[in-house]
Design a protein around this motif. Structure first.
Motif, PDB file in Angstrom:
ATOM      1  N   LEU A 140       0.774  -1.204   0.010  1.00 18.62           N
ATOM      2  CA  LEU A 140      -0.054  -0.077  -0.010  1.00 18.62           C
ATOM      3  C   LEU A 140       0.767   1.091   0.038  1.00 18.62           C
ATOM      4  O   LEU A 140       1.728   1.492   0.951  1.00 18.62           O
ATOM      5  CB  LEU A 140      -0.925   0.324   1.036  1.00 18.62           C
ATOM      6  CG  LEU A 140      -1.802   1.040   1.515  1.00 18.62           C
ATOM      7  CD1 LEU A 140      -3.039   1.062   0.254  1.00 18.62           C
ATOM      8  CD2 LEU A 140      -2.693   0.950   2.429  1.00 18.62           C
ATOM      9  N   GLY A 141       0.474   2.043  -1.118  1.00 20.56           N
ATOM     10  CA  GLY A 141       1.222   3.306  -0.994  1.00 20.56           C
ATOM     11  C   GLY A 141       0.342   4.633  -0.968  1.00 20.56           C
ATOM     12  O   GLY A 141      -0.632   4.343  -0.771  1.00 20.56           O
ATOM     13  N   ASN A 142       1.046   5.804  -0.797  1.00 25.15           N
ATOM     14  CA  ASN A 142       0.169   7.048  -0.821  1.00 25.15           C
ATOM     15  C   ASN A 142      -0.676   7.296  -1.947  1.00 25.15           C
ATOM     16  O   ASN A 142      -2.031   7.883  -1.550  1.00 25.15           O
ATOM     17  CB  ASN A 142       1.243   8.125  -0.410  1.00 25.15           C
ATOM     18  CG  ASN A 142       2.102   8.143   0.776  1.00 25.15           C
ATOM     19  OD1 ASN A 142       1.519   7.447   1.815  1.00 25.15           O
ATOM     20  ND2 ASN A 142       3.254   8.459   1.035  1.00 25.15           N
ATOM     21  N   GLU A 143      -0.428   6.981  -3.121  1.00 20.53           N
ATOM     22  CA  GLU A 143      -1.069   7.140  -4.176  1.00 20.53           C
ATOM     23  C   GLU A 143      -1.590   6.114  -5.014  1.00 20.53           C
ATOM     24  O   GLU A 143      -2.616   6.164  -5.836  1.00 20.53           O
ATOM     25  CB  GLU A 143      -0.271   8.179  -5.078  1.00 20.53           C
ATOM     26  CG  GLU A 143       0.150   9.709  -4.618  1.00 20.53           C
ATOM     27  CD  GLU A 143       0.707  10.550  -5.500  1.00 20.53           C
ATOM     28  OE1 GLU A 143       1.171   9.884  -6.537  1.00 20.53           O
ATOM     29  OE2 GLU A 143       1.174  11.503  -4.857  1.00 20.53           O
ATOM     30  N   GLY A 185     -12.190  -9.819 -12.989  1.00 21.44           N
ATOM     31  CA  GLY A 185     -10.862  -9.017 -13.099  1.00 21.44           C
ATOM     32  C   GLY A 185      -9.999  -8.887 -12.054  1.00 21.44           C
ATOM     33  O   GLY A 185     -10.590  -9.283 -10.820  1.00 21.44           O
ATOM     34  N   VAL A 186      -8.801  -8.541 -12.058  1.00 20.87           N
ATOM     35  CA  VAL A 186      -7.723  -8.363 -11.133  1.00 20.87           C
ATOM     36  C   VAL A 186      -8.312  -7.595  -9.919  1.00 20.87           C
ATOM     37  O   VAL A 186      -8.215  -8.258  -8.804  1.00 20.87           O
ATOM     38  CB  VAL A 186      -6.461  -7.688 -11.916  1.00 20.87           C
ATOM     39  CG1 VAL A 186      -5.334  -7.198 -10.568  1.00 20.87           C
ATOM     40  CG2 VAL A 186      -5.832  -8.567 -12.837  1.00 20.87           C
ATOM     41  N   GLU A 187      -8.731  -6.390 -10.231  1.00 20.28           N
ATOM     42  CA  GLU A 187      -8.954  -5.612  -9.018  1.00 20.28           C
ATOM     43  C   GLU A 187     -10.092  -6.175  -8.123  1.00 20.28           C
ATOM     44  O   GLU A 187     -10.269  -6.317  -6.828  1.00 20.28           O
ATOM     45  CB  GLU A 187      -9.645  -4.319  -9.428  1.00 20.28           C
ATOM     46  CG  GLU A 187      -9.888  -3.505  -8.204  1.00 20.28           C
ATOM     47  CD  GLU A 187     -10.056  -1.829  -8.482  1.00 20.28           C
ATOM     48  OE1 GLU A 187     -10.448  -1.064  -7.449  1.00 20.28           O
ATOM     49  OE2 GLU A 187      -9.791  -1.606  -9.603  1.00 20.28           O
ATOM     50  N   ALA A 188     -11.306  -6.832  -8.850  1.00 21.74           N
ATOM     51  CA  ALA A 188     -12.364  -7.636  -8.129  1.00 21.74           C
ATOM     52  C   ALA A 188     -11.707  -8.754  -7.402  1.00 21.74           C
ATOM     53  O   ALA A 188     -12.045  -9.144  -6.280  1.00 21.74           O
ATOM     54  CB  ALA A 188     -13.456  -7.768  -9.212  1.00 21.74           C
ATOM     55  N   PHE A 189     -10.803  -9.433  -7.925  1.00 21.95           N
ATOM     56  CA  PHE A 189     -10.175 -10.598  -7.243  1.00 21.95           C
ATOM     57  C   PHE A 189      -9.455 -10.341  -6.098  1.00 21.95           C
ATOM     58  O   PHE A 189      -9.757 -10.708  -4.886  1.00 21.95           O
ATOM     59  CB  PHE A 189      -9.304 -11.347  -8.412  1.00 21.95           C
ATOM     60  CG  PHE A 189      -8.621 -12.472  -7.706  1.00 21.95           C
ATOM     61  CD1 PHE A 189      -9.100 -13.800  -8.013  1.00 21.95           C
ATOM     62  CD2 PHE A 189      -7.302 -12.557  -7.361  1.00 21.95           C
ATOM     63  CE1 PHE A 189      -8.572 -15.049  -7.313  1.00 21.95           C
ATOM     64  CE2 PHE A 189      -6.557 -13.480  -6.711  1.00 21.95           C
ATOM     65  CZ  PHE A 189      -7.180 -14.688  -6.836  1.00 21.95           C
ATOM     66  N   ILE A 190      -8.697  -9.065  -6.320  1.00 20.63           N
ATOM     67  CA  ILE A 190      -8.031  -8.596  -4.923  1.00 20.63           C
ATOM     68  C   ILE A 190      -8.527  -8.152  -3.871  1.00 20.63           C
ATOM     69  O   ILE A 190      -8.468  -8.492  -2.843  1.00 20.63           O
ATOM     70  CB  ILE A 190      -6.876  -7.765  -5.460  1.00 20.63           C
ATOM     71  CG1 ILE A 190      -5.737  -8.356  -6.293  1.00 20.63           C
ATOM     72  CG2 ILE A 190      -6.253  -6.899  -4.315  1.00 20.63           C
ATOM     73  CD1 ILE A 190      -4.868  -7.385  -7.122  1.00 20.63           C
ATOM     74  N   ARG A 191      -9.803  -7.448  -4.291  1.00 19.36           N
ATOM     75  CA  ARG A 191     -10.426  -6.808  -3.186  1.00 19.36           C
ATOM     76  C   ARG A 191     -11.436  -7.786  -2.549  1.00 19.36           C
ATOM     77  O   ARG A 191     -11.949  -7.635  -1.412  1.00 19.36           O
ATOM     78  CB  ARG A 191     -11.279  -5.570  -3.812  1.00 19.36           C
ATOM     79  CG  ARG A 191     -10.450  -4.515  -4.092  1.00 19.36           C
ATOM     80  CD  ARG A 191     -11.305  -3.350  -4.601  1.00 19.36           C
ATOM     81  NE  ARG A 191     -10.460  -2.121  -4.880  1.00 19.36           N
ATOM     82  CZ  ARG A 191      -9.867  -1.440  -4.122  1.00 19.36           C
ATOM     83  NH1 ARG A 191     -10.005  -1.489  -2.668  1.00 19.36           N
ATOM     84  NH2 ARG A 191      -9.113  -0.601  -4.547  1.00 19.36           N
ATOM     85  N   ARG A 192     -11.513  -9.045  -3.109  1.00 20.88           N
ATOM     86  CA  ARG A 192     -12.460 -10.107  -2.458  1.00 20.88           C
ATOM     87  C   ARG A 192     -11.546 -10.647  -1.328  1.00 20.88           C
ATOM     88  O   ARG A 192     -12.027 -11.048  -0.216  1.00 20.88           O
ATOM     89  CB  ARG A 192     -12.377 -11.281  -3.729  1.00 20.88           C
ATOM     90  CG  ARG A 192     -13.383 -12.366  -3.170  1.00 20.88           C
ATOM     91  CD  ARG A 192     -13.579 -13.336  -3.977  1.00 20.88           C
ATOM     92  NE  ARG A 192     -14.493 -12.674  -5.252  1.00 20.88           N
ATOM     93  CZ  ARG A 192     -14.094 -12.713  -6.342  1.00 20.88           C
ATOM     94  NH1 ARG A 192     -12.904 -13.749  -6.969  1.00 20.88           N
ATOM     95  NH2 ARG A 192     -14.645 -12.024  -7.555  1.00 20.88           N
ATOM     96  N   TYR A 193     -10.319 -10.615  -1.484  1.00 16.42           N
ATOM     97  CA  TYR A 193      -9.468 -11.291  -0.335  1.00 16.42           C
ATOM     98  C   TYR A 193      -8.704 -10.015   0.384  1.00 16.42           C
ATOM     99  O   TYR A 193      -8.511 -10.311   1.652  1.00 16.42           O
ATOM    100  CB  TYR A 193      -8.403 -11.951  -1.109  1.00 16.42           C
ATOM    101  CG  TYR A 193      -8.644 -13.157  -1.519  1.00 16.42           C
ATOM    102  CD1 TYR A 193      -8.583 -14.370  -0.783  1.00 16.42           C
ATOM    103  CD2 TYR A 193      -8.931 -13.280  -2.921  1.00 16.42           C
ATOM    104  CE1 TYR A 193      -9.044 -15.296  -1.545  1.00 16.42           C
ATOM    105  CE2 TYR A 193      -9.319 -14.513  -3.406  1.00 16.42           C
ATOM    106  CZ  TYR A 193      -9.325 -15.588  -2.732  1.00 16.42           C
ATOM    107  OH  TYR A 193      -9.918 -17.048  -3.326  1.00 16.42           O
ATOM    108  N   LEU A 253      -7.890   3.397  -4.147  1.00 15.00           N
ATOM    109  CA  LEU A 253      -6.632   3.605  -4.790  1.00 15.00           C
ATOM    110  C   LEU A 253      -6.290   2.927  -6.139  1.00 15.00           C
ATOM    111  O   LEU A 253      -6.705   1.655  -6.186  1.00 15.00           O
ATOM    112  CB  LEU A 253      -5.379   3.720  -3.977  1.00 15.00           C
ATOM    113  CG  LEU A 253      -5.370   4.672  -2.936  1.00 15.00           C
ATOM    114  CD1 LEU A 253      -3.994   4.414  -2.182  1.00 15.00           C
ATOM    115  CD2 LEU A 253      -5.480   5.976  -3.261  1.00 15.00           C
ATOM    116  N   PRO A 254      -5.623   3.453  -7.169  1.00 20.23           N
ATOM    117  CA  PRO A 254      -5.371   2.792  -8.376  1.00 20.23           C
ATOM    118  C   PRO A 254      -4.296   1.523  -8.386  1.00 20.23           C
ATOM    119  O   PRO A 254      -3.543   1.803  -7.443  1.00 20.23           O
ATOM    120  CB  PRO A 254      -5.134   3.729  -9.370  1.00 20.23           C
ATOM    121  CG  PRO A 254      -4.360   4.814  -8.463  1.00 20.23           C
ATOM    122  CD  PRO A 254      -5.484   4.794  -7.524  1.00 20.23           C
TER     123      PRO A 254
END
Length: 249
Positions: free
Chosen positions: A193-196, A216-224, A231-232
């Motif tokens: 996790l970074g600032n931006e 997609g990648v983001e949905a997969f990651i946020r599931r865990y 943040l992007p």
């Protein structure tokens, strides 16, 4: 009475058939290999370190390879059985590739720019010579399970950690979830996790399309990692290809 006996015989034969054709390999020798894996750090990255020198000397990996190599793959019926088998197969053959060329600094040293290690023969399974590329890209990835990318380990520091127990069909779902969770909580190589932005492993860039079925990648990651801020994501954590063990001398 006769009908009842025939039914009992039929049931017994059915169970015998199921037990015969739905059998996983004996992974006991591989379990012994994994006793030579322990928590550690290399190049300031936390990981599961493999004691390659000991494995080269004690012959345990060769025993695991023989159990793998001789197993008739036609006995694998379910998707879970096939996934568990070929994940273990990939990891055993990656270890074997390193051991066969030990000492070395990186598994990539086994190959070259024009002839990468991934396409070289790594061993035999059920009488067929296979490469690491064959297992990953021709067998595992087409099965549509993105979590394999956190279970197969190409013997490198930035790879997901080598699990200290073999994968099995009955426990596979929980094992894969644990692998993803562990990788995404390792700031040294999985997610930082970074600032931006949220920095993530380049695995998500190389195999991005494999995560589309999971949203997609983001949905997969946020599931865990439901704790992450909005943040992007940037797939820019440096990938360390040094061998995931004590560096060769």
């Amino acid at each position: 009475m006769i009908l009842t006996k025939r039914l009992m015989i039929f049931t017994a034969l059915l169970m015998l058939s199921f037990n015969t054709f739905a059998t996983e390999p004996d992974w006991s020798a591989y379990a012994d290999v994994l006793k030579n894996v322990s928590p550690g750090a290399k190049n300031n990255i936390k990981l599961a370190l493999v004691d390659y020198q000991t494995l080269k000397e004690n012959g345990k990996l060769e025993a695991a390879y023989q159990q793998l190599s001789s197993f008739p793959v036609k006995n694998l019926n379910s998707k879970e059985e096939k996934l568990a088998f070929y994940i273990n197969a990939y990891n055993i053959l990656a270890l074997k590739t390193v051991i066969d060329h030990w000492p070395l600094d990186s598994i990539k040293d086994v190959g070259s720019l024009l002839s990468p290690v991934w396409g070289k023969p790594a061993g035999s399974i059920d009488g067929k010579t296979v490469s690491l590329d064959d297992i990953e890209n021709k067998i595992l990835r087409p099965m549509g399970e993105p979590r394999i990318h956190f279970a197969i380990v190409c013997a490198s520091v930035s790879c997901p950690d080598l699990r200290n127990t073999p994968y099995t069909a009955s426990k596979l779902n929980a094992q894969l979830d644990e692998q993803v969770q562990k990788f995404l909580t390792n700031a040294d190589k999985g997610l930082r996790l970074g600032n931006e932005s949220i920095q993530i492993s380049r695995i998500f860039d190389w195999f991005g399309k494999d995560f589309k079925p999971a949203g997609g990648v983001e949905a997969f990651i946020r599931r865990y990692r439901s704790d992450l801020p909005e943040l992007p994501l940037k797939e820019d954590i440096n990938y360390d290809w040094n061998v995931n063990g004590i560096t060769a001398k």
